[in-house]
Design a protein around this motif. Structure first.
Motif, PDB file in Angstrom:
ATOM      1  N   GLN A  36       0.848  -1.196   0.000  1.00 32.21           N
ATOM      2  CA  GLN A  36       0.000   0.000   0.000  1.00 32.21           C
ATOM      3  C   GLN A  36       0.880   1.241   0.000  1.00 32.21           C
ATOM      4  O   GLN A  36       1.813   1.343   0.801  1.00 32.21           O
ATOM      5  CB  GLN A  36      -0.900   0.010   1.228  1.00 32.21           C
ATOM      6  CG  GLN A  36      -1.750   1.281   1.351  1.00 32.21           C
ATOM      7  CD  GLN A  36      -2.625   1.274   2.593  1.00 32.21           C
ATOM      8  OE1 GLN A  36      -2.977   0.216   3.104  1.00 32.21           O
ATOM      9  NE2 GLN A  36      -2.972   2.446   3.077  1.00 32.21           N
ATOM     10  N   PRO A  37       0.633   2.229  -0.879  1.00 35.89           N
ATOM     11  CA  PRO A  37       1.420   3.469  -0.863  1.00 35.89           C
ATOM     12  C   PRO A  37       1.259   4.196   0.469  1.00 35.89           C
ATOM     13  O   PRO A  37       0.144   4.359   0.969  1.00 35.89           O
ATOM     14  CB  PRO A  37       0.828   4.285  -2.013  1.00 35.89           C
ATOM     15  CG  PRO A  37       0.193   3.278  -2.913  1.00 35.89           C
ATOM     16  CD  PRO A  37      -0.339   2.209  -2.004  1.00 35.89           C
ATOM     17  N   VAL A  38       2.386   4.597   1.047  1.00 35.65           N
ATOM     18  CA  VAL A  38       2.354   5.280   2.339  1.00 35.65           C
ATOM     19  C   VAL A  38       2.804   6.731   2.251  1.00 35.65           C
ATOM     20  O   VAL A  38       2.472   7.535   3.120  1.00 35.65           O
ATOM     21  CB  VAL A  38       3.223   4.532   3.374  1.00 35.65           C
ATOM     22  CG1 VAL A  38       2.643   3.163   3.675  1.00 35.65           C
ATOM     23  CG2 VAL A  38       4.670   4.403   2.895  1.00 35.65           C
ATOM     24  N   VAL A  39       3.559   7.089   1.200  1.00 41.52           N
ATOM     25  CA  VAL A  39       4.052   8.453   1.095  1.00 41.52           C
ATOM     26  C   VAL A  39       4.289   8.775  -0.378  1.00 41.52           C
ATOM     27  O   VAL A  39       4.633   7.900  -1.172  1.00 41.52           O
ATOM     28  CB  VAL A  39       5.363   8.629   1.905  1.00 41.52           C
ATOM     29  CG1 VAL A  39       6.482   7.772   1.336  1.00 41.52           C
ATOM     30  CG2 VAL A  39       5.786  10.089   1.960  1.00 41.52           C
ATOM     31  N   GLU A  40       4.047  10.024  -0.723  1.00 41.93           N
ATOM     32  CA  GLU A  40       4.344  10.514  -2.063  1.00 41.93           C
ATOM     33  C   GLU A  40       5.588  11.382  -1.991  1.00 41.93           C
ATOM     34  O   GLU A  40       5.657  12.311  -1.181  1.00 41.93           O
ATOM     35  CB  GLU A  40       3.166  11.322  -2.612  1.00 41.93           C
ATOM     36  CG  GLU A  40       3.366  11.781  -4.048  1.00 41.93           C
ATOM     37  CD  GLU A  40       2.182  12.572  -4.579  1.00 41.93           C
ATOM     38  OE1 GLU A  40       1.918  12.522  -5.780  1.00 41.93           O
ATOM     39  OE2 GLU A  40       1.516  13.255  -3.763  1.00 41.93           O
ATOM     40  N   VAL A  41       6.577  11.060  -2.801  1.00 38.25           N
ATOM     41  CA  VAL A  41       7.828  11.802  -2.782  1.00 38.25           C
ATOM     42  C   VAL A  41       8.114  12.372  -4.166  1.00 38.25           C
ATOM     43  O   VAL A  41       7.615  11.876  -5.175  1.00 38.25           O
ATOM     44  CB  VAL A  41       9.009  10.912  -2.326  1.00 38.25           C
ATOM     45  CG1 VAL A  41       8.773  10.371  -0.928  1.00 38.25           C
ATOM     46  CG2 VAL A  41       9.245   9.763  -3.313  1.00 38.25           C
ATOM     47  N   GLU A  42       8.932  13.412  -4.174  1.00 37.57           N
ATOM     48  CA  GLU A  42       9.358  14.025  -5.431  1.00 37.57           C
ATOM     49  C   GLU A  42      10.847  13.811  -5.589  1.00 37.57           C
ATOM     50  O   GLU A  42      11.632  14.173  -4.703  1.00 37.57           O
ATOM     51  CB  GLU A  42       9.045  15.514  -5.454  1.00 37.57           C
ATOM     52  CG  GLU A  42       9.503  16.208  -6.733  1.00 37.57           C
ATOM     53  CD  GLU A  42       9.257  17.709  -6.704  1.00 37.57           C
ATOM     54  OE1 GLU A  42       9.443  18.352  -7.757  1.00 37.57           O
ATOM     55  OE2 GLU A  42       8.888  18.226  -5.647  1.00 37.57           O
ATOM     56  N   THR A  43      11.242  13.192  -6.679  1.00 41.96           N
ATOM     57  CA  THR A  43      12.641  13.024  -6.995  1.00 41.96           C
ATOM     58  C   THR A  43      13.052  14.080  -8.004  1.00 41.96           C
ATOM     59  O   THR A  43      12.260  14.945  -8.363  1.00 41.96           O
ATOM     60  CB  THR A  43      12.907  11.622  -7.564  1.00 41.96           C
ATOM     61  OG1 THR A  43      12.312  11.537  -8.872  1.00 41.96           O
ATOM     62  CG2 THR A  43      12.298  10.544  -6.676  1.00 41.96           C
ATOM     63  N   ALA A  44      14.282  13.983  -8.462  1.00 40.39           N
ATOM     64  CA  ALA A  44      14.750  14.931  -9.461  1.00 40.39           C
ATOM     65  C   ALA A  44      14.085  14.709 -10.807  1.00 40.39           C
ATOM     66  O   ALA A  44      14.238  15.524 -11.711  1.00 40.39           O
ATOM     67  CB  ALA A  44      16.270  14.809  -9.623  1.00 40.39           C
ATOM     68  N   LYS A  45      13.314  13.626 -10.950  1.00 37.95           N
ATOM     69  CA  LYS A  45      12.714  13.314 -12.233  1.00 37.95           C
ATOM     70  C   LYS A  45      11.199  13.260 -12.204  1.00 37.95           C
ATOM     71  O   LYS A  45      10.553  13.546 -13.201  1.00 37.95           O
ATOM     72  CB  LYS A  45      13.263  11.974 -12.750  1.00 37.95           C
ATOM     73  CG  LYS A  45      14.749  12.024 -13.050  1.00 37.95           C
ATOM     74  CD  LYS A  45      15.223  10.753 -13.691  1.00 37.95           C
ATOM     75  CE  LYS A  45      16.710  10.837 -14.008  1.00 37.95           C
ATOM     76  NZ  LYS A  45      17.003  11.777 -15.080  1.00 37.95           N
ATOM     77  N   ALA A  46      10.585  12.854 -11.101  1.00 37.45           N
ATOM     78  CA  ALA A  46       9.134  12.658 -11.118  1.00 37.45           C
ATOM     79  C   ALA A  46       8.593  12.580  -9.705  1.00 37.45           C
ATOM     80  O   ALA A  46       9.338  12.530  -8.723  1.00 37.45           O
ATOM     81  CB  ALA A  46       8.784  11.368 -11.879  1.00 37.45           C
ATOM     82  N   MET A  47       7.251  12.597  -9.624  1.00 40.86           N
ATOM     83  CA  MET A  47       6.543  12.330  -8.375  1.00 40.86           C
ATOM     84  C   MET A  47       6.301  10.826  -8.302  1.00 40.86           C
ATOM     85  O   MET A  47       5.869  10.217  -9.274  1.00 40.86           O
ATOM     86  CB  MET A  47       5.220  13.077  -8.355  1.00 40.86           C
ATOM     87  CG  MET A  47       5.352  14.567  -8.552  1.00 40.86           C
ATOM     88  SD  MET A  47       5.697  15.452  -7.022  1.00 40.86           S
ATOM     89  CE  MET A  47       4.077  15.506  -6.301  1.00 40.86           C
ATOM     90  N   VAL A  48       6.566  10.237  -7.139  1.00 42.69           N
ATOM     91  CA  VAL A  48       6.471   8.793  -6.992  1.00 42.69           C
ATOM     92  C   VAL A  48       5.719   8.468  -5.710  1.00 42.69           C
ATOM     93  O   VAL A  48       5.999   9.046  -4.653  1.00 42.69           O
ATOM     94  CB  VAL A  48       7.871   8.141  -6.944  1.00 42.69           C
ATOM     95  CG1 VAL A  48       7.754   6.628  -6.782  1.00 42.69           C
ATOM     96  CG2 VAL A  48       8.671   8.481  -8.189  1.00 42.69           C
ATOM     97  N   GLU A  49       4.749   7.559  -5.807  1.00 50.05           N
ATOM     98  CA  GLU A  49       4.093   7.022  -4.616  1.00 50.05           C
ATOM     99  C   GLU A  49       4.870   5.792  -4.175  1.00 50.05           C
ATOM    100  O   GLU A  49       5.060   4.853  -4.950  1.00 50.05           O
ATOM    101  CB  GLU A  49       2.636   6.655  -4.925  1.00 50.05           C
ATOM    102  CG  GLU A  49       1.739   7.862  -5.162  1.00 50.05           C
ATOM    103  CD  GLU A  49       0.287   7.475  -5.360  1.00 50.05           C
ATOM    104  OE1 GLU A  49       0.007   6.255  -5.419  1.00 50.05           O
ATOM    105  OE2 GLU A  49      -0.566   8.376  -5.456  1.00 50.05           O
ATOM    106  N   VAL A  50       5.331   5.803  -2.931  1.00 46.68           N
ATOM    107  CA  VAL A  50       6.187   4.732  -2.431  1.00 46.68           C
ATOM    108  C   VAL A  50       5.344   3.736  -1.648  1.00 46.68           C
ATOM    109  O   VAL A  50       4.763   4.093  -0.619  1.00 46.68           O
ATOM    110  CB  VAL A  50       7.314   5.297  -1.539  1.00 46.68           C
ATOM    111  CG1 VAL A  50       8.225   4.173  -1.064  1.00 46.68           C
ATOM    112  CG2 VAL A  50       8.110   6.350  -2.290  1.00 46.68           C
TER     113      VAL A  50
END
Length: 568
Positions: A36-50
């Motif tokens: 289950q996704p617990v956090v949304e993060v932003e990398t240098a390339k995209a937004m990612v749900e972890v």
């Protein structure tokens, strides 16, 4: 009995080393399922749900929204297995295995007491807490989390929390036992004074040297330095790598801070408070020092909390602690700074783009050629395609199809250069990138296997990627591994450009605005819809004849779309 599992930020691929927390998707005490996704993060390339590879109850979260988290740093802890009976009464940041939620890097002197929920170990391995093991790149979940030890509780939080203390001073401001104004190890004042010869009035980013024979050095990582007699008697209560890095970059000794968190835990707010307090002292000290300029023969020493300043012979010293990791001087340096200037950190997507642009300019010997073309017939062909009831075809999709046809005729341009092997690598598939401007900056989504798509398919995929980009939802796979870029800068109302090649690609086709201009058509002067096409290429992969042939073919297809029928 529940087993507390720690989930760390995984390797998100593409060599990324950190990510910024954008939005927490779970709360402490919430039950989560495996993957289950617990956090949304932003990398240098995209937004990612972890997604979290463990199922259970979230007992702790690490990091606030907006914080940058390095790969390998803890994100959440999850109580896997039976839910403890006392979980319902726990508040945020607490729960089974509280040691895992508040543990620092340093263990107690003696054996640590087990937490209420227990920590994972070899005996706890089993099917119920095995996790998924294949959620993202670069980490597995079959191994148990390392046993966490509780930090030694520091002095409780109080009004002095977050404020630096002198060595030997307690949290309430009173002098503690064992405070020695001299060198460590019982060294006398003579030795301490010798240690500071030539350092009077000199300051550094990590600490200050006094003028009365005492020396204080604050280690960047909180390690004890000469003169810090009481530093070894107190464990640095820090969990977050971000807090340690912030302290290191700003020259703060974490041993001199009293945390406001549970058990004296040093939080980010404590470090920020200490930095602000030091800046205020520095500003006040600089103002006082400037007033003494021009007073020859006058020398004074003024010590403040964490900053030593020496003034003499009309010269003003620099405040002892630096702001932002650099020592700021009074006078000309500050006078030259423009009022209200804004500094924007080059990190995240902005930093990644800056690095890519710079690398492209450094490594690629690029050249540009351009031509004007009559796009009247192309616009007419698009109108004919967009009949009622049929999917709409965009102009960019038509240009994309022309581009893939041109690359089929000139395959040497769908290539990259392997610098280490000193080889030109020609690529079999065309993965076509196109520039898209969003609220978060310029991004280049990639249409996979563009050479095998029809105009309708290209139009649908370009539309989907553009909408996803503006919503900030593009995945890494949709932003990477392009082989050629189509840049439609005509949307900005400009005619031409010499763009920077999207490294490590070898070429980029630019399309300017289509505007009504006088044009000689069939021997007569007429008003036609004219566009400027520019082509920037890596001169290592081809010569000017190949580049000119590519651009001329594109222009011919724009002027006479029927030419495409030959290659379809």
């Amino acid at each position: 009995m529940a087993v507390v599992r720690e989930f760390t930020l995984p390797d998100l691929g593409e060599g990324l080393t950190e990510a910024t927390i954008v939005h927490w998707m779970v709360e402490v005490g919430e039950v989560v399922a495996i993957d289950q996704p617990v956090v949304e993060v932003e990398t240098a390339k995209a937004m990612v749900e972890v997604p979290c590879p463990y199922g259970g109850v979230v007992t702790a979260r690490f990091g606030e929204e907006g914080e940058e988290v390095p790969v390998g740093a803890p994100l959440v802890t999850v109580a896997v297995g039976a839910v403890p009976d006392d979980l319902a009464g726990l508040g945020p940041g607490t729960g089974p295995g509280a040691g895992a939620g508040a543990a620092g890097g340093a263990p107690d002197d003696g054996a640590s007491a087990p937490s209420s929920g227990g920590t994972s170990g070899p005996a706890a391995e089993g099917p119920e807490d095995a996790g998924s093991g294949n959620v993202l790149v670069g980490y597995g979940t079959s191994a148990s989390a390392a046993r966490r030890r509780r930090i030694r509780p520091g002095s409780g939080a109080g009004p002095m929390a977050g404020v630096p203390r002198r060595p030997g001073e307690t949290a309430d401001g009173s002098a503690g036992t064992g405070a020695v104004d001299g060198a460590p190890g019982g060294a006398g004042a003579g030795e301490a004074g010798a240690a500071t010869v030539g350092a009077v009035g000199a300051t550094g980013a990590a600490g200050a040297t006094g003028v009365d024979g005492s020396a204080r050095t604050a280690g960047a990582n909180g390690s004890a330095g000469p003169g810090a007699v009481d530093a070894g008697s107190r464990t640095v209560a820090v969990i977050s790598p971000l807090v340690r890095r912030m302290a290191r970059e700003n020259g703060l000794d974490l041993r001199e801070l009293t945390g406001s968190g549970r058990d004296g835990l040093i939080l980010r707010t404590d470090v920020e408070c200490a930095i602000r307090a030091r800046q205020e002292r520095e500003t006040m000290g600089a103002a006082e020092a400037v007033a003494t300029v021009g007073a020859p023969g006058v020398g004074s020493a003024d010590r403040t909390l964490g900053a030593d300043r020496t003034t003499g012979a009309g010269v003003t010293g620099v405040a002892g602690a630096a702001t932002g990791g650099a020592v700021k001087a009074t006078g000309s340096t500050r006078a030259g700074a423009a009022a209200g200037e804004e500094r924007i950190p080059l990190k995240g997507m902005l930093g990644a783009a800056a690095e890519k642009f710079s690398r492209s300019r450094r490594e690629i010997p690029e050249a540009t050629c351009w031509v004007e073309a009559d796009a009247t017939e192309l616009l007419a062909a698009r109108r004919a395609m967009n009949v009622p009831g049929a999917p709409k075809v965009s102009l960019l999709a038509l240009l994309a199809r022309i581009t893939t046809a041109a690359l089929a005729r000139f395959p040497e341009l769908n290539a990259t250069v392997d610098i280490e092997a000193q080889e030109i690598v020609r690529l079999p598939a065309v993965h076509l990138g196109f520039a898209a401007q969003t609220d978060r900056g310029l991004v280049v989504p990639v249409v996979r296997d563009a050479h095998a798509r029809t105009v309708e398919e290209l139009s649908a995929e370009i539309t989907r990627l553009t909408e996803t980009a503006r919503a900030g939802g593009l995945s890494l796979a949709e932003l990477t591994h392009g082989t050629f870029t189509l840049n439609n800068y005509g949307v900005f109302g400009v005619d031409g450009s010499t763009p920077i090649i999207n490294h490590p690609e070898a070429a980029m086709l630019g399309v300017g605005r289509i505007a009504a201009k006088p044009w000689v058509h069939e021997g007569e002067l007429a008003v036609r819809q004219v566009v400027q096409l520019s082509f920037t290429f890596d001169h290592r992969v081809c010569d000017g004849g190949t580049a000119g042939g590519f651009l001329r073919f594109v222009a011919d297809c724009v002027e006479q779309p029927a030419v495409l029928l030959r290659v379809l």
